[in-house]
Design an enzyme around this catalytic site. Structure first.
Site, PDB file in Angstrom:
ATOM      1  N   CYS A   2       0.293  -1.645   0.104  1.00  0.00           N
ATOM      2  CA  CYS A   2      -0.180   0.391  -0.647  1.00  0.00           C
ATOM      3  C   CYS A   2       0.922   1.626  -0.240  1.00  0.00           C
ATOM      4  CB  CYS A   2      -0.912   0.359   1.068  1.00  0.00           C
ATOM      5  SG  CYS A   2      -2.001  -0.986   1.133  1.00  0.00           S
ATOM      6  N   ARG A  27       4.199  -1.053  -4.995  1.00  0.00           N
ATOM      7  CA  ARG A  27       3.479  -0.727  -3.274  1.00  0.00           C
ATOM      8  C   ARG A  27       1.926  -1.659  -3.489  1.00  0.00           C
ATOM      9  NH1 ARG A  27       7.307   1.644   0.079  1.00  0.00           N
ATOM     10  NH2 ARG A  27       5.516   0.951   1.824  1.00  0.00           N
ATOM     11  N   TRP A  74      -2.914  -2.672  -1.427  1.00  0.00           N
ATOM     12  CA  TRP A  74      -2.549  -4.039  -1.693  1.00  0.00           C
ATOM     13  C   TRP A  74      -3.129  -4.583  -1.043  1.00  0.00           C
ATOM     14  CZ3 TRP A  74      -0.684  -7.980   1.334  1.00  0.00           C
ATOM     15  CH2 TRP A  74      -0.185  -9.548   0.555  1.00  0.00           C
ATOM     16  N   ASN A 100      -1.765   2.533   5.316  1.00  0.00           N
ATOM     17  CA  ASN A 100      -0.690   1.440   5.091  1.00  0.00           C
ATOM     18  C   ASN A 100      -0.468   0.317   6.448  1.00  0.00           C
ATOM     19  OD1 ASN A 100       0.870  -0.107   4.055  1.00  0.00           O
ATOM     20  ND2 ASN A 100       2.590   1.326   4.084  1.00  0.00           N
ATOM     21  N   GLY A 101      -1.240  -0.421   6.634  1.00  0.00           N
ATOM     22  CA  GLY A 101      -0.701  -1.520   7.989  1.00  0.00           C
ATOM     23  C   GLY A 101      -1.792  -3.094   7.724  1.00  0.00           C
ATOM     24  N   GLU A 488      17.068 -18.206  -7.526  1.00  0.00           N
ATOM     25  CA  GLU A 488      17.091 -17.006  -7.415  1.00  0.00           C
ATOM     26  C   GLU A 488      16.454 -16.219  -9.488  1.00  0.00           C
ATOM     27  OE1 GLU A 488      15.930 -14.133  -6.472  1.00  0.00           O
ATOM     28  OE2 GLU A 488      16.448 -12.316  -7.603  1.00  0.00           O
ATOM     29  N   LYS A 492      12.419 -15.636 -10.013  1.00  0.00           N
ATOM     30  CA  LYS A 492      12.338 -14.485 -11.073  1.00  0.00           C
ATOM     31  C   LYS A 492      11.390 -14.804 -12.293  1.00  0.00           C
ATOM     32  CE  LYS A 492      13.404 -12.092  -9.669  1.00  0.00           C
ATOM     33  NZ  LYS A 492      14.086 -11.517  -8.712  1.00  0.00           N
ATOM     34  N   GLU A 495       7.603 -15.417 -10.793  1.00  0.00           N
ATOM     35  CA  GLU A 495       6.951 -13.791  -9.824  1.00  0.00           C
ATOM     36  C   GLU A 495       6.488 -13.270 -11.198  1.00  0.00           C
ATOM     37  OE1 GLU A 495       9.025 -11.164  -7.919  1.00  0.00           O
ATOM     38  OE2 GLU A 495      10.943 -11.742  -8.608  1.00  0.00           O
ATOM     39  N   HIS A 511      16.860 -36.613  -5.652  1.00  0.00           N
ATOM     40  CA  HIS A 511      15.978 -36.663  -4.546  1.00  0.00           C
ATOM     41  C   HIS A 511      14.938 -36.718  -4.748  1.00  0.00           C
ATOM     42  CE1 HIS A 511      20.783 -38.639  -3.325  1.00  0.00           C
ATOM     43  NE2 HIS A 511      20.475 -37.166  -3.463  1.00  0.00           N
ATOM     44  N   LYS A 610       6.027  -4.274  -3.894  1.00  0.00           N
ATOM     45  CA  LYS A 610       7.357  -4.602  -3.999  1.00  0.00           C
ATOM     46  C   LYS A 610       7.794  -4.065  -2.186  1.00  0.00           C
ATOM     47  CE  LYS A 610      11.548  -2.224  -5.768  1.00  0.00           C
ATOM     48  NZ  LYS A 610      11.989  -4.529  -6.290  1.00  0.00           N
TER      49      LYS A 610
HETATM   50  C1  F6R Z   1      11.584 -10.683  -5.978  1.00  0.00           C
HETATM   51  C2  F6R Z   1      11.308  -9.217  -4.766  1.00  0.00           C
HETATM   52  C3  F6R Z   1      11.179  -9.483  -3.040  1.00  0.00           C
HETATM   53  C4  F6R Z   1      12.187  -9.084  -2.851  1.00  0.00           C
HETATM   54  C5  F6R Z   1      11.631  -9.311  -1.100  1.00  0.00           C
HETATM   55  C6  F6R Z   1      12.475  -8.283   0.308  1.00  0.00           C
HETATM   56  O1  F6R Z   1      11.931 -10.572  -6.719  1.00  0.00           O
HETATM   57  O2  F6R Z   1      11.973  -8.463  -5.088  1.00  0.00           O
HETATM   58  O3  F6R Z   1      11.457 -11.328  -3.314  1.00  0.00           O
HETATM   59  O4  F6R Z   1      13.150  -9.221  -2.444  1.00  0.00           O
HETATM   60  O5  F6R Z   1      10.382  -9.139  -0.484  1.00  0.00           O
HETATM   61  O6  F6R Z   1      12.414  -6.737  -0.338  1.00  0.00           O
HETATM   62  P1  F6R Z   1      13.538  -5.832   0.622  1.00  0.00           P
HETATM   63  O7  F6R Z   1      14.758  -6.540   0.308  1.00  0.00           O
HETATM   64  O8  F6R Z   1      13.044  -4.796   0.139  1.00  0.00           O
HETATM   65  O9  F6R Z   1      13.738  -6.771   1.759  1.00  0.00           O
END
Ligand code: F6R
Length: 615
Positions: A2, A27, A74, A100-101, A488, A492, A495, A511, A610
């Protein structure tokens, strides 16, 4: 999660709020809303979906006024509906709030308010919150000049959970109130105007002078004055800070997506991570803000790295690099697990959290838990002034610039680079020789150029993406420091393209996951390490024998034998300390192109946001 923006000044608030919301959309983007106060009348517009749709609704309807609040959501409590969208307005129509929260005790507050005759139109905890402010407002002395501010402050004493809020009252047309606990809130001080926002990106086009609120603080912005207090009624002197980036840093420019822009910004991000961070003789790294002496660091006999998501993958790389170069045992924990696990830690443990945003709630909680137990804490963080940056004992800023794309790219490799530098620094405090240090620094300095070379693979990878874009599943395999990069790579891909992907240590595949392997499930094998090349070759044979396509990522000196793999991505040869960074580049490009070809919203993948500021 949010984003909120509030404005008070002498300009038209609506376009300013909408612009701010667009910058905060990463966000959350389930719904958005704006409320403007003019001549004591509240004009409210909400919209399911993106800010662009809200913008049409608000700007075409001639909404105007110089005091307003806004929100991009969100969803946490309640579905994605217009009723549940913010801002929320109290039953008497006097108080409007963007929140937000998450309010944890909203059920009991709701019951209390219902017993007083309040009723609710939405399923949200935030509507309960705004009505509790209205309840306190009615109890305050009508003639008090601080009636509104006091009612917010008194309400907050009863709120359990997290909030960053922007609130206004129809009877106080010259006042905007903000408060925070657990969710970020920043005040921007502009030219005869104030803004409130969850993140500096929403303010930066209007001012670079900001005040970061701490938990338990409230701000009243009224008649050109900023009053900062705690919920316990202590008056505070605001500390004005200067934001060190420019509006252009967060603009798309000629790129189609932020993710692509940020992928291509990586050489610069790595340069920025290194700036001023090597000793004059270039034999080791130095960090200004660690606040831990070399003597103290020599006492450390274990490092615990904690983070979430992509940043957690960076922690896993740290395990390999710090153990290899500094010979200090490392443990890695998901912040969300660590915070409730009550793990026994040795007293000489150093806790390092990694967070791009510096606001991830679980990472923050892990940091606080470690501090509470008396451990030294450091943060690797990209957001100057963020809560994690302010609450850790010391740390290292990434200086990667704003990362807007929801999928982390440049922040990840910048974290890897800082980890590499940290491994060098810790290594040189112990057994690493001067000469090895000099070679290591040389290698780190070459990284931006090598990453730029790896980015030249873009066209080849785009072609490859066209071939694999319709796959249903994909396995990413790697060993040692390529295992986190496999994780990772899988994260990527899943997501942003919604293809099911799993990352696995290459040998572990036998396994269990080998059962998935077949012509429907290709494998991407990171086979970049000369010392285990033959082992990876065997793993590839095992996959090929079961009819799956294999894409291998190799370095120039160690290609796969002719005809063995279906596709091959060749990255430049490099020092082992920067290999995880280089190997990440093709993973990012492949995911990006596949997602784009599948028509996915690359920068705003479904269900994600994010900055994860809720548990
Ligand atoms: C995936 C991604 C998330 C963040 C995670 C932590 O591409 O960006 O998995 O890495 O939400 O976020 P931060 O680094 O802001 O604590």
């Amino acid at each position: 999660m949010c984003g909120i923006v509030g404005y008070i000044g002498n300009r038209d608030a609506t376009p300013i709020l909408i612009e701010g919301l667009k910058r905060l959309e990463y966000r959350g983007y389930d719904s958005a809303g704006v409320a403007i106060l003019k001549n004591g009348n509240l004009n409210l517009k909400k919209q399911k979906g993106r800010v662009a749709e809200l913008s049409r609704k608000a700007l075409n309807n001639g909404m105007s006024g110089s005091l307003g609040i806004s929100h991009t959501r969100w969803a946490t409590h309640g579905g994605v509906t217009e009723e549940n969208a913010h801002p929320h307005v109290s039953q008497d129509g006097k108080i409007a709030m963007a929140h937000n929260g998450v309010i944890e005790n909203y059920v009991s507050i709701k019951k209390f308010l219902e017993s007083k005759g309040y009723s609710f139109y939405s399923e949200t905890d935030s509507e309960v919150f705004v009505n509790l402010i209205a309840y306190h407002y009615e109890k305050e002395d009508e003639d008090s000049p601080t009636r509104f501010f006091d009612s917010v402050r008194k309400c907050l004493r009863h709120i359990e959970g997290t909030y960053g809020i922007a609130v206004m009252c129809t009877e106080c047309p010259n006042e905007l109130v903000g408060a925070r606990k657990g969710s970020p809130l920043i005040v921007g001080i502009g030219d005869e105007e104030f803004l409130i926002a969850s993140d500096v990106s929403a303010l930066i086009s209007r001012t670079s002078n900001v005040v970061y609120l701490n938990d338990g603080e409230l701000v009243s912005l009224k008649n050109g004055k900023l009053n900062l207090r705690t919920t316990d009624e202590e008056d505070l002197e605001p500390e004005i800070q200067k934001v060190d980036w420019e509006i252009q840093d967060s603009e798309l420019g000629d790129y189609e997506h932020y993710m692509l822009k940020e992928i291509f910004e990586q050489p610069t991000a790595l340069e920025n991570a290194m700036r001023g961070r090597f000793t004059d003789d270039s034999s080791t790294a130095k960090f200004g803000g660690l606040n831990v002496s070399a003597q103290e660091l020599r006492q450390v006999d274990r490092i615990l790295f904690c983070a979430c998501g992509t940043a957690w993958h960076a922690c896993l790389v740290a395990e390999y690099l710090v153990e290899r170069y500094a010979r200090i045992p490392v443990e890695v924990e998901y912040a969300s697990e660590f915070r409730y696990r009550n793990a026994p830690l040795d007293k000489h443990t150093l806790v390092i959290v990694i967070s791009q945003s510096g606001e991830t709630i679980d990472t923050l909680a892990a940091l606080r838990e470690s501090k509470r137990k008396g451990y030294k804490t450091l943060a690797i963080n990209n957001s100057v002034g963020s809560t994690i940056a302010r609450e850790s004992d010391g740390g290292i800023y990434q200086h990667a610039g704003p990362e807007i794309g929801v999928a982390s790219t440049k922040a990840f490799t910048s974290q890897l680079h800082i980890i590499s530098m940290l491994a060098l620094y810790l290594g040189r405090l112990r057994d690493m020789s001067y000469q090895d240090g000099v070679e290591y620094v040389e290698a780190l300095k070459k990284a931006p150029e090598l990453v730029a070379d790896a980015l030249k693979l873009n066209d080849q990878i785009e072609e490859m993406a066209a071939k694999y874009k319709d796959m249903q599943d994909c396995l990413f395999l790697g060993r040692q420091d390529m295992f986190p990069i496999a994780l990772e790579g899988a994260l990527k891909l899943k997501e942003i393209s919604y293809i099911h992907a799993e990352g696995y240590p290459a040998a572990e595949m036998k396994h269990g996951p080998i059962a998935l392997i077949g012509n429907e499930c290709p494998a991407i094998v990171l086979a970049t390490q000369p010392d285990i090349h033959t082992k990876l070759l065997s793993n590839i044979q095992e996959v090929k024998a079961r009819g799956a396509s294999v894409i291998s990522v190799v370095n120039q000196s160690n290609p796969m034998p002719e005809g063995l793999v279906d596709d091959q991505i060749v990255i430049p040869d490099c020092h082992r300390s920067i290999l995880p960074t280089l190997a990440s580049i093709p993973m990012q490009l492949l995911s990006y192109h596949i997602a784009k070809m599948r028509g996915c919203d690359v920068d705003k993948p479904r269900n994600l946001a994010k900055s994860v500021t809720v548990e």
